[in-house]
Design a protein around this motif. Structure first.
Motif, PDB file in Angstrom:
ATOM      1  N   PHE B 203      31.319  40.000  49.834  1.00  0.00           N
ATOM      2  CA  PHE B 203      32.754  39.996  49.528  1.00  0.00           C
ATOM      3  C   PHE B 203      33.583  39.472  50.699  1.00  0.00           C
ATOM      4  CE2 PHE B 203      31.729  43.022  46.062  1.00  0.00           C
ATOM      5  CZ  PHE B 203      32.393  42.346  45.049  1.00  0.00           C
ATOM      6  N   ASP B 204      33.197  39.865  51.906  1.00  0.00           N
ATOM      7  CA  ASP B 204      33.973  39.420  53.060  1.00  0.00           C
ATOM      8  C   ASP B 204      34.012  37.902  53.149  1.00  0.00           C
ATOM      9  OD1 ASP B 204      34.604  41.926  53.780  1.00  0.00           O
ATOM     10  OD2 ASP B 204      32.966  42.164  55.228  1.00  0.00           O
ATOM     11  N   SER B 205      32.885  37.318  52.812  1.00  0.00           N
ATOM     12  CA  SER B 205      32.831  35.864  52.898  1.00  0.00           C
ATOM     13  C   SER B 205      33.663  35.223  51.792  1.00  0.00           C
ATOM     14  CB  SER B 205      31.376  35.405  52.822  1.00  0.00           C
ATOM     15  OG  SER B 205      31.246  34.085  53.271  1.00  0.00           O
ATOM     16  N   MET B 206      33.675  35.878  50.624  1.00  0.00           N
ATOM     17  CA  MET B 206      34.530  35.370  49.549  1.00  0.00           C
ATOM     18  C   MET B 206      35.987  35.390  49.998  1.00  0.00           C
ATOM     19  SD  MET B 206      33.111  37.089  46.063  1.00  0.00           S
ATOM     20  CE  MET B 206      31.392  37.551  45.894  1.00  0.00           C
ATOM     21  N   VAL B 207      36.371  36.501  50.613  1.00  0.00           N
ATOM     22  CA  VAL B 207      37.756  36.612  51.083  1.00  0.00           C
ATOM     23  C   VAL B 207      38.057  35.490  52.071  1.00  0.00           C
ATOM     24  CG1 VAL B 207      39.355  38.025  52.420  1.00  0.00           C
ATOM     25  CG2 VAL B 207      37.887  39.092  50.701  1.00  0.00           C
ATOM     26  N   ALA B 208      37.113  35.253  52.974  1.00  0.00           N
ATOM     27  CA  ALA B 208      37.302  34.164  53.937  1.00  0.00           C
ATOM     28  C   ALA B 208      37.491  32.831  53.221  1.00  0.00           C
ATOM     29  CB  ALA B 208      36.103  34.093  54.876  1.00  0.00           C
ATOM     30  N   PRO B 215      42.784  28.769  46.704  1.00  0.00           N
ATOM     31  CA  PRO B 215      42.628  28.211  45.360  1.00  0.00           C
ATOM     32  C   PRO B 215      43.601  28.871  44.389  1.00  0.00           C
ATOM     33  CG  PRO B 215      40.972  29.875  45.696  1.00  0.00           C
ATOM     34  CD  PRO B 215      41.761  29.794  46.972  1.00  0.00           C
ATOM     35  N   GLU B 216      43.830  28.213  43.269  1.00  0.00           N
ATOM     36  CA  GLU B 216      44.682  28.807  42.238  1.00  0.00           C
ATOM     37  C   GLU B 216      43.909  29.866  41.441  1.00  0.00           C
ATOM     38  OE1 GLU B 216      44.885  25.539  42.910  1.00  0.00           O
ATOM     39  OE2 GLU B 216      46.939  25.693  43.694  1.00  0.00           O
ATOM     40  N   MET B 217      42.588  29.765  41.477  1.00  0.00           N
ATOM     41  CA  MET B 217      41.786  30.738  40.727  1.00  0.00           C
ATOM     42  C   MET B 217      40.510  31.052  41.481  1.00  0.00           C
ATOM     43  SD  MET B 217      39.725  30.387  37.135  1.00  0.00           S
ATOM     44  CE  MET B 217      41.001  29.594  36.208  1.00  0.00           C
ATOM     45  N   PHE B 239      40.444  41.400  45.410  1.00  0.00           N
ATOM     46  CA  PHE B 239      41.622  41.194  44.559  1.00  0.00           C
ATOM     47  C   PHE B 239      42.894  41.294  45.383  1.00  0.00           C
ATOM     48  CE2 PHE B 239      45.002  42.771  41.803  1.00  0.00           C
ATOM     49  CZ  PHE B 239      45.010  41.785  40.838  1.00  0.00           C
ATOM     50  N   GLU B 240      42.890  42.271  46.266  1.00  0.00           N
ATOM     51  CA  GLU B 240      44.025  42.463  47.155  1.00  0.00           C
ATOM     52  C   GLU B 240      44.321  41.184  47.937  1.00  0.00           C
ATOM     53  OE1 GLU B 240      46.813  45.285  48.199  1.00  0.00           O
ATOM     54  OE2 GLU B 240      44.954  45.723  47.076  1.00  0.00           O
ATOM     55  N   ALA B 241      43.296  40.694  48.581  1.00  0.00           N
ATOM     56  CA  ALA B 241      43.469  39.492  49.403  1.00  0.00           C
ATOM     57  C   ALA B 241      43.927  38.313  48.552  1.00  0.00           C
ATOM     58  CB  ALA B 241      42.162  39.161  50.117  1.00  0.00           C
ATOM     59  N   ALA B 242      43.353  38.211  47.368  1.00  0.00           N
ATOM     60  CA  ALA B 242      43.693  37.081  46.504  1.00  0.00           C
ATOM     61  C   ALA B 242      45.139  37.160  46.039  1.00  0.00           C
ATOM     62  CB  ALA B 242      42.744  37.050  45.308  1.00  0.00           C
ATOM     63  N   LYS B 244      47.660  38.290  47.481  1.00  0.00           N
ATOM     64  CA  LYS B 244      48.618  37.926  48.532  1.00  0.00           C
ATOM     65  C   LYS B 244      48.946  36.446  48.522  1.00  0.00           C
ATOM     66  CE  LYS B 244      48.187  41.581  51.941  1.00  0.00           C
ATOM     67  NZ  LYS B 244      46.844  42.093  52.276  1.00  0.00           N
ATOM     68  N   ILE B 245      47.987  35.620  48.138  1.00  0.00           N
ATOM     69  CA  ILE B 245      48.272  34.186  48.148  1.00  0.00           C
ATOM     70  C   ILE B 245      48.259  33.638  46.728  1.00  0.00           C
ATOM     71  CG2 ILE B 245      47.483  33.729  50.478  1.00  0.00           C
ATOM     72  CD1 ILE B 245      44.830  32.922  49.365  1.00  0.00           C
ATOM     73  N   ASN B 246      48.546  34.538  45.780  1.00  0.00           N
ATOM     74  CA  ASN B 246      48.711  34.090  44.392  1.00  0.00           C
ATOM     75  C   ASN B 246      47.490  33.437  43.781  1.00  0.00           C
ATOM     76  OD1 ASN B 246      51.105  34.983  43.475  1.00  0.00           O
ATOM     77  ND2 ASN B 246      52.285  33.269  44.325  1.00  0.00           N
ATOM     78  N   THR B 247      46.339  33.941  44.121  1.00  0.00           N
ATOM     79  CA  THR B 247      45.119  33.433  43.510  1.00  0.00           C
ATOM     80  C   THR B 247      44.724  34.350  42.358  1.00  0.00           C
ATOM     81  OG1 THR B 247      44.301  32.475  45.569  1.00  0.00           O
ATOM     82  CG2 THR B 247      42.666  32.973  43.875  1.00  0.00           C
ATOM     83  N   ALA B 248      44.620  33.796  41.167  1.00  0.00           N
ATOM     84  CA  ALA B 248      44.186  34.588  40.019  1.00  0.00           C
ATOM     85  C   ALA B 248      42.710  34.912  40.155  1.00  0.00           C
ATOM     86  CB  ALA B 248      44.433  33.826  38.731  1.00  0.00           C
ATOM     87  N   VAL B 249      42.339  36.128  39.807  1.00  0.00           N
ATOM     88  CA  VAL B 249      40.937  36.529  39.903  1.00  0.00           C
ATOM     89  C   VAL B 249      40.390  36.793  38.504  1.00  0.00           C
ATOM     90  CG1 VAL B 249      39.301  38.194  40.826  1.00  0.00           C
ATOM     91  CG2 VAL B 249      41.289  37.540  42.177  1.00  0.00           C
ATOM     92  N   VAL B 250      39.362  36.089  38.156  1.00  0.00           N
ATOM     93  CA  VAL B 250      38.750  36.230  36.836  1.00  0.00           C
ATOM     94  C   VAL B 250      37.337  36.759  36.999  1.00  0.00           C
ATOM     95  CG1 VAL B 250      38.276  35.063  34.670  1.00  0.00           C
ATOM     96  CG2 VAL B 250      39.985  34.138  36.218  1.00  0.00           C
ATOM     97  N   VAL B 251      36.994  37.742  36.202  1.00  0.00           N
ATOM     98  CA  VAL B 251      35.622  38.250  36.263  1.00  0.00           C
ATOM     99  C   VAL B 251      34.967  38.192  34.893  1.00  0.00           C
ATOM    100  CG1 VAL B 251      35.859  39.812  38.212  1.00  0.00           C
ATOM    101  CG2 VAL B 251      36.451  40.584  35.906  1.00  0.00           C
ATOM    102  N   GLY B 252      33.676  38.221  34.933  1.00  0.00           N
ATOM    103  CA  GLY B 252      32.930  38.238  33.694  1.00  0.00           C
ATOM    104  C   GLY B 252      31.476  38.531  34.019  1.00  0.00           C
ATOM    105  N   GLY B 253      30.703  38.827  32.986  1.00  0.00           N
ATOM    106  CA  GLY B 253      29.291  39.074  33.233  1.00  0.00           C
ATOM    107  C   GLY B 253      28.806  40.328  32.552  1.00  0.00           C
TER     108      GLY B 253
END
Lengths: 301, 301
Positions: B203-208, B215-217, B239-242, B244-253
């Motif tokens: 997750f930390d790397s995703m945040v980075a 990205p927009e998403m 989600f928190e980090a995203a 802050k910069i208006n990045t939509a977070v989509v999950v699935g699976g």
DNA sequence: AGTAAAATGGACGATTTGGATGATTTTATG
DNA sequence: CATAAAATCATCCAAATCGTCCATTTTACT
């Protein structure tokens, strides 16, 4: 400071024949500089102007966009690794593909491309990561790019039908699919029919696969060993089963330390893709039909 | 590496006269590039787009760099899933490719191909495995084949340049690269520029990655959750980090049970590829330009 | 059915393209 | 510097493509 391009390069970049491009030069559509001997040279900016004005297609942007990488330099394998690192870290898939395919088209053996370019590049990225100059996601993202390039490379190989079958896999817990994929391409290049089982396969399932398909070879790429003793036990079990039906077992991978190796039984250990290639050639006892670089380009079906 | 085709080639591929094809080009139904001498050249992706949008028959898929087809059975999506299972389990990569590409050419939305064919096929294989009718290595091997097919499919898409960027990944410990790859293709199909970080990203790397690329998403495919509470904590951090910069977070699976979901915060949850497609379309707020397939309305008296 | 608009596909000479060739220049290498 | 390999030259020519015209078929509407 003007980079000069030959007609051939510009022709390749915009996807037309050399003849046409030279004609256009002579018609004045492109301004050319001439060498003392009368050869045409086209400044990059002139080529770019032409593309813009004519609204012409650009098939190979790299030739115009990446100064300093004309075809001759591109084909020299020496500095390809660092250029690949650059391409991977900047997510420039085009450039990465170009580097690999240029070498491939220049008739470099795939094993050499893998050993001296791709492997080196990823080693470099790994080091950067350890020094905190790169993040994990960059390494993973690079793997994705490389994997796509490798798949494309694979699809360009002539599908072998020698009757000799090799099965390949990665042990459970080892999810590095790059090395095992490269191995597959190398084996296919020297005429083996391959079947890549995939990453993270339990030993029992490998044994099942061997018994079902009865391949002439089984190759195992080991980039990571979660449990050493379990690995050794499992592997020797695999070797046992393979021996019974005359399947050669080849191993390789950076996780195989000498200590581990001394406790393994195998048909061959390969440090590099070149080793694998040589062994595979030897095993199939036929002097190989090396993918020939013919001069005449043939029409592809 | 987009290949250019002549009107004659495209005409032959889709079984119409050269005259018609040229007319269509001039009408703007097909975007062409022109050589300096005024000859039309059509990029393959453009030809494919045309075929799909117009729902045109393809007589000679090879000319469009597509694998051979089996036109009788193809085009109906109904029994494709079981045919795909058959193809995957017998390692018939050709057949698998043909099934997917036939549907693609028949203008089936990629999301539908994924939901109703590929996903179904792998669910079937999973069931067979549970019933001991198939071994693990067969499932993994099938994944390899599917991955290669998907990569090829991806290379046939018109590269989007909308300016909208989406990043995608799989959480640490989740090595299923098929769903996340399908997601990428779906997003690209509706105009997003994508960057697939890869599988098993912390997750930390995703945040980075999010902070660096803005990205927009961001889309996350969750097929496996090793540690539930760690996952939830990590994800909400993401989600928190995203946010802050208006990045939509989509999950699935499939690993996202309702219990887990109730404890997550996200912009959207997608059960299927179709859901993802719809959400992606909505997010980019552009009403799709529907190509008119009706002929020009006649003058009314 | 009858009619007209629209679309199709073939044919035409003029033009463009791209492959081949043998001579020459450039580049790599010792 | 000398030599060999590779790239490029100018030229020629067959094949492909252009734009245009027109006969025929399909489609839409009365």
């Amino acid at each position: 400071m003007d980079q000069l391009l030959s007609p051939k390069q510009v022709a390749a970049a915009i996807g037309v024949s050399e003849s046409s491009l030279k004609r256009w030069c002579d018609q004045g559509l492109l301004t050319t500089v001439k060498t003392a001997g009368g050869h045409r040279r086209i400044p990059v900016q002139e080529a770019l102007r032409f593309v813009r004005e004519q609204n012409h297609a650009v098939v190979e942007p790299r030739l115009l966009a990446m100064p300093g990488t004309d075809n001759r330099k591109a084909r020299r394998i020496e500095n390809c690794a660092e250029r690949l690192v650059e391409g991977l870290l900047t997510n420039n898939e085009q450039a990465c593909r170009a580097i690999v395919f240029d070498l491939f088209l220049a008739a470099q053996p795939v094993s050499q491309i893998f050993d001296e370019v791709i492997a080196v590049a990823f080693r470099t990225i790994g080091e950067k990561w350890e020094c905190n100059e790169a993040d994990i996601y960059q390494e993973r993202c690079s793997c994705q790019i490389a994997l796509r390039v490798l798949h494309e490379l694979r699809s360009k190989q002539t599908p072998p039908n020698s009757g000799l079958v090799a099965l390949g896999a990665t042990v459970e817990g080892d999810q590095y699919s790059l090395p095992v994929t490269m191995s597959e391409i190398v084996l296919r290049a020297v005429g083996w029919e391959t079947r890549l089982l995939g990453s993270s396969i339990p030993f029992d399932s490998m044994v099942a696969a061997i018994q079902q398909h009865k391949p002439e070879m089984f190759w195992l790429s080991v980039s990571f060993v979660p449990d050493e003793s379990a690995f050794i036990a499992g592997f020797n079990r695999l070797f046992e089963a393979a021996s019974k039906i005359n399947t050669a077992v080849v191993v390789g991978g950076r996780a195989l330390t000498t200590e581990i190796r001394t406790r393994l039984r195998y048909s061959a250990f390969c440090d590099t893709m070149r080793h694998l290639e040589e062994f595979a050639k030897t095993l199939r006892r036929q002097t190989e039909v090396v993918p020939k670089k013919t001069r005449k380009p043939r029409k592809n079906a």
